[in-house]
Design a protein around this motif. Structure first.
Motif, PDB file in Angstrom:
ATOM      1  N   SER A  40       0.838  -1.195   0.000  1.00 38.80           N
ATOM      2  CA  SER A  40       0.000   0.000   0.000  1.00 38.80           C
ATOM      3  C   SER A  40       0.873   1.245   0.000  1.00 38.80           C
ATOM      4  O   SER A  40       1.970   1.249   0.576  1.00 38.80           O
TER       5      SER A  40
ATOM      6  N   LYS B  93      -2.605  -3.156   5.564  1.00 37.53           N
ATOM      7  CA  LYS B  93      -2.852  -2.986   4.142  1.00 37.53           C
ATOM      8  C   LYS B  93      -3.958  -1.954   3.964  1.00 37.53           C
ATOM      9  O   LYS B  93      -5.009  -2.078   4.579  1.00 37.53           O
TER      10      LYS B  93
ATOM     11  N   ALA C 199      -9.260  -1.089   2.059  1.00 39.64           N
ATOM     12  CA  ALA C 199      -8.788   0.172   1.495  1.00 39.64           C
ATOM     13  C   ALA C 199      -9.546   1.312   2.140  1.00 39.64           C
ATOM     14  O   ALA C 199     -10.647   1.134   2.674  1.00 39.64           O
TER      15      ALA C 199
ATOM     16  N   SER D 259      -0.771  -1.626  -5.390  1.00 40.25           N
ATOM     17  CA  SER D 259      -1.301  -0.322  -5.021  1.00 40.25           C
ATOM     18  C   SER D 259      -0.651   0.769  -5.857  1.00 40.25           C
ATOM     19  O   SER D 259       0.454   0.591  -6.388  1.00 40.25           O
TER      20      SER D 259
ATOM     21  N   ASP E 223      -6.325  -1.553  -7.412  1.00 33.43           N
ATOM     22  CA  ASP E 223      -6.328  -0.169  -6.967  1.00 33.43           C
ATOM     23  C   ASP E 223      -6.702   0.738  -8.124  1.00 33.43           C
ATOM     24  O   ASP E 223      -6.607   0.345  -9.304  1.00 33.43           O
TER      25      ASP E 223
END
Length: 356
Positions: A44, A86, A134, A281, A234
């Motif tokens: 991430s 994450k 997320a 990511s 992502d």
């Protein structure tokens, strides 16, 4: 305690395989390892108001880098026995938000790593969290959090009290005339208009919602061709309306315009600069540079934006490629087989993919 050491900056790399109408070159940050400025499967990314980069990897630590790739600081997430952090973003106060999926927690850290706020309780009811994946913050201060496994959904919270405001979606598919449904919603992004973009990874599509959660559109289907997606993990949207989609399955970045039409494909499976191995990511800085967490290559790649009106060139290329007799660009093939399975935590597992 923060360890602050200055290292050399990014090293520019040249590779004839890297071609883009939007980006002029690739810079590499880090490499495999557990030392200063090194990574073990970075998962991430976040960029703060000063364009500093934050990277979390499978060691459970967050490393901070300057805009030119110099290592600045590190902090360690204290609990990692159940699983690693994450999901990251920068909140409306300039803090770095880090999710802990296995602990159902949302952490707000000052740019120096100090924990300034923590919230979240485990559960599947409204306002509770179950394996959050997320996080994104809208211009109105609303915090969006995606989850998968026990509940595949996106929840909305207020910034101040972390008060539950609403829920978008459930597990399953989507009918434009029915209820919103997801299958492993991963990355989230909010554009300048306040619209929410959701990387609905196991449906190989991007879904778009209004600021209050109303479904607006979706695009993408499974495949390797232009406009097709393979496990998008992502998504980010720049101030020109370009949408950048990080494809875990196809090991590439695909760009779409503001009308959801494909513009270009960046990269392919590999380890050379501009190539990727299961990227997890992405993040944009204020200059439109794109950072990619190139997980299985254990590095972060920075795609440096071209100076000048690159958007017109990109749009012209899209129009030419959409003509009926235009030759099709060679597409990469997915490099990992995937399957779905359920275990006692209710999570999804992909063959060849790192476990969450």
């Amino acid at each position: 305690m923060l360890a602050v050491v200055l290292l050399s900056g990014c090293r520019p790399e040249g590779d004839s395989a890297f071609k883009s109408t939007l980006f002029e070159r690739v810079e590499i940050i880090g490499g495999r390892g557990t030392g200063v400025g090194e990574f073990n499967k970075p998962r991430s990314l976040a960029v703060d108001r000063d364009d500093n980069l934050y990277v979390v990897d499978m060691t459970g630590r967050v490393q901070k880098f300057s805009w030119d790739g110099r290592y600045l600081a590190v902090w360690q997430m204290p609990q990692t026995d159940k699983g690693k952090p994450k999901g990251m973003c920068c909140d409306s106060e300039g803090n770095i938000v880090v999710l802990e999926p296995h602990y159902s927690r949302v952490n707000h850290h000052a740019p120096d790593g100090r924990l300034v706020r923590q919230w979240g309780t485990h559960g599947t009811n409204d306002g509770q969290l179950a394996f959050p994946r997320a996080v994104a913050v809208g211009g109105n201060g609303v915090v969006f959090v995606s989850e998968y496994g026990l509940r595949d959904r996106v929840q909305m919270f207020s910034t101040e009290e972390s008060r539950w405001l609403g829920t978008i979606g459930e597990s399953g598919d989507l009918s434009p005339h029915g209820k919103v449904e997801f299958d492993r919603p991963e990355g989230l992004a909010v554009d300048s208009q306040g619209r929410l973009f959701v990387a609905d990874s196991c449906r190989h599509r991007i879904q778009i919602f209004s600021a209050d959660g109303e479904w607006l559109a979706s695009y993408g289907s499974a495949g390797v061709a232009n406009g097709e997606l393979s496990y998008p993990y992502d998504v980010r949207v720049d101030n020109q309306g370009f949408q950048f989609v990080c494809e875990f399955g196809n090991s590439r970045i695909q760009v779409f315009d503001s009308a959801n039409r494909p513009v270009e494909i960046i990269g392919r499976a590999g380890s050379a600069p501009g190539e990727f191995s299961n990227p997890w990511s992405i993040a944009l800085d204020s200059h439109g540079n794109l950072y990619v967490a190139d997980a299985n290559n254990h590095r972060v790649q920075k795609l440096v934006r071209r100076k000048g009106p690159a958007s017109e060139e990109a749009r012209t290329q899209r129009v030419e490629e959409s003509k009926p007799n235009a030759s099709k660009r060679e597409q990469p093939s997915p490099i990992h087989p995937f399957h779905r399975s359920t275990h006692n935590r209710g999570e999804l597992e992909f063959a060849g993919a790192p476990r969450a």
